[in-house]
Design a protein around this motif. Structure first.
Motif, PDB file in Angstrom:
ATOM      1  N   ILE A  74      -2.817  -3.205  -4.283  1.00 36.90           N
ATOM      2  CA  ILE A  74      -1.540  -2.688  -4.767  1.00 36.90           C
ATOM      3  C   ILE A  74      -1.458  -2.926  -6.273  1.00 36.90           C
ATOM      4  O   ILE A  74      -1.780  -4.014  -6.756  1.00 36.90           O
ATOM      5  CB  ILE A  74      -0.367  -3.401  -4.056  1.00 36.90           C
ATOM      6  CG1 ILE A  74      -0.445  -3.105  -2.554  1.00 36.90           C
ATOM      7  CG2 ILE A  74       0.970  -2.999  -4.646  1.00 36.90           C
ATOM      8  CD1 ILE A  74       0.426  -3.984  -1.705  1.00 36.90           C
ATOM      9  N   VAL A  81       6.963  -6.675  -1.669  1.00 35.92           N
ATOM     10  CA  VAL A  81       5.977  -5.976  -0.853  1.00 35.92           C
ATOM     11  C   VAL A  81       5.885  -6.739   0.452  1.00 35.92           C
ATOM     12  O   VAL A  81       5.682  -7.954   0.458  1.00 35.92           O
ATOM     13  CB  VAL A  81       4.587  -5.943  -1.532  1.00 35.92           C
ATOM     14  CG1 VAL A  81       3.569  -5.261  -0.641  1.00 35.92           C
ATOM     15  CG2 VAL A  81       4.668  -5.268  -2.891  1.00 35.92           C
ATOM     16  N   GLU A  92       7.454  -1.338   0.299  1.00 30.73           N
ATOM     17  CA  GLU A  92       7.787  -1.897  -1.004  1.00 30.73           C
ATOM     18  C   GLU A  92       9.197  -1.470  -1.384  1.00 30.73           C
ATOM     19  O   GLU A  92       9.598  -0.356  -1.101  1.00 30.73           O
ATOM     20  CB  GLU A  92       6.822  -1.387  -2.079  1.00 30.73           C
ATOM     21  CG  GLU A  92       5.377  -1.723  -1.837  1.00 30.73           C
ATOM     22  CD  GLU A  92       4.476  -1.156  -2.932  1.00 30.73           C
ATOM     23  OE1 GLU A  92       4.785  -1.365  -4.126  1.00 30.73           O
ATOM     24  OE2 GLU A  92       3.489  -0.498  -2.584  1.00 30.73           O
ATOM     25  N   VAL A 143       2.264  -1.442   4.758  1.00 31.81           N
ATOM     26  CA  VAL A 143       3.149  -2.158   3.842  1.00 31.81           C
ATOM     27  C   VAL A 143       4.388  -1.325   3.557  1.00 31.81           C
ATOM     28  O   VAL A 143       4.398  -0.110   3.741  1.00 31.81           O
ATOM     29  CB  VAL A 143       2.454  -2.514   2.503  1.00 31.81           C
ATOM     30  CG1 VAL A 143       1.271  -3.425   2.724  1.00 31.81           C
ATOM     31  CG2 VAL A 143       2.065  -1.288   1.725  1.00 31.81           C
TER      32      VAL A 143
END
Length: 135
Positions: free
Chosen positions: A90, A41, A32, A30
């Motif tokens: 997350i 995200v 962000e 990922v």
């Protein structure tokens, strides 16, 4: 010395070492960032059907992304793609609810958007008291 070969020429030992280095479950990568008042995200999830293979939930201040990358059957092939269940958790900005989160999947990329800060309404809490008798 002869080495056992499989999946289009990769040695079994090489395959085992690659598996040990990447973990037992497929990894979800990922990134962000903040864009204005939105936190974004983005997760690379190529080869999945978002309607069938992706679960996205909000609970207890956490965004949980889970799902499955399904393996295709082929007679003789080589793969470096990890198949199976995946999960990524997350932390959300404080006060974020499921209604604040939106998600979009396009070209193998899942993009999740939420506010950077949740606007919490202030609520006045009444203070109760009891009058003491006057003597």
């Amino acid at each position: 010395m002869e080495t056992l070969q499989r999946h289009g020429g990769q040695s079994l030992l090489g395959e085992v070492l690659a598996w040990l280095n990447t973990g037992a479950e497929p990894e979800v990568r990922v990134e962000e960032w903040v864009e204005g008042d939105k936190r974004i995200v983005r997760a690379d999830l190529p080869g999945v059907d978002p309607a069938k293979d992706i679960d996205l939930t909000v609970e207890g201040g956490l965004l949980k992304l889970s799902g499955q990358r399904r393996e295709e059957e082929h007679d003789d092939f080589h793969t470096e793609i990890r198949y199976g269940r995946f999960e990524r958790v997350i932390t959300l900005p404080p006060g974020t609810t499921a209604d604040d989160v939106s998600a979009h999947y396009e070209n193998g990329v899942l993009t999740v958007t939420m506010p950077t800060q949740h606007e919490s309404a202030s609520t006045k809490i009444p203070v109760t008291h009891r009058e003491l008798p006057v003597e």
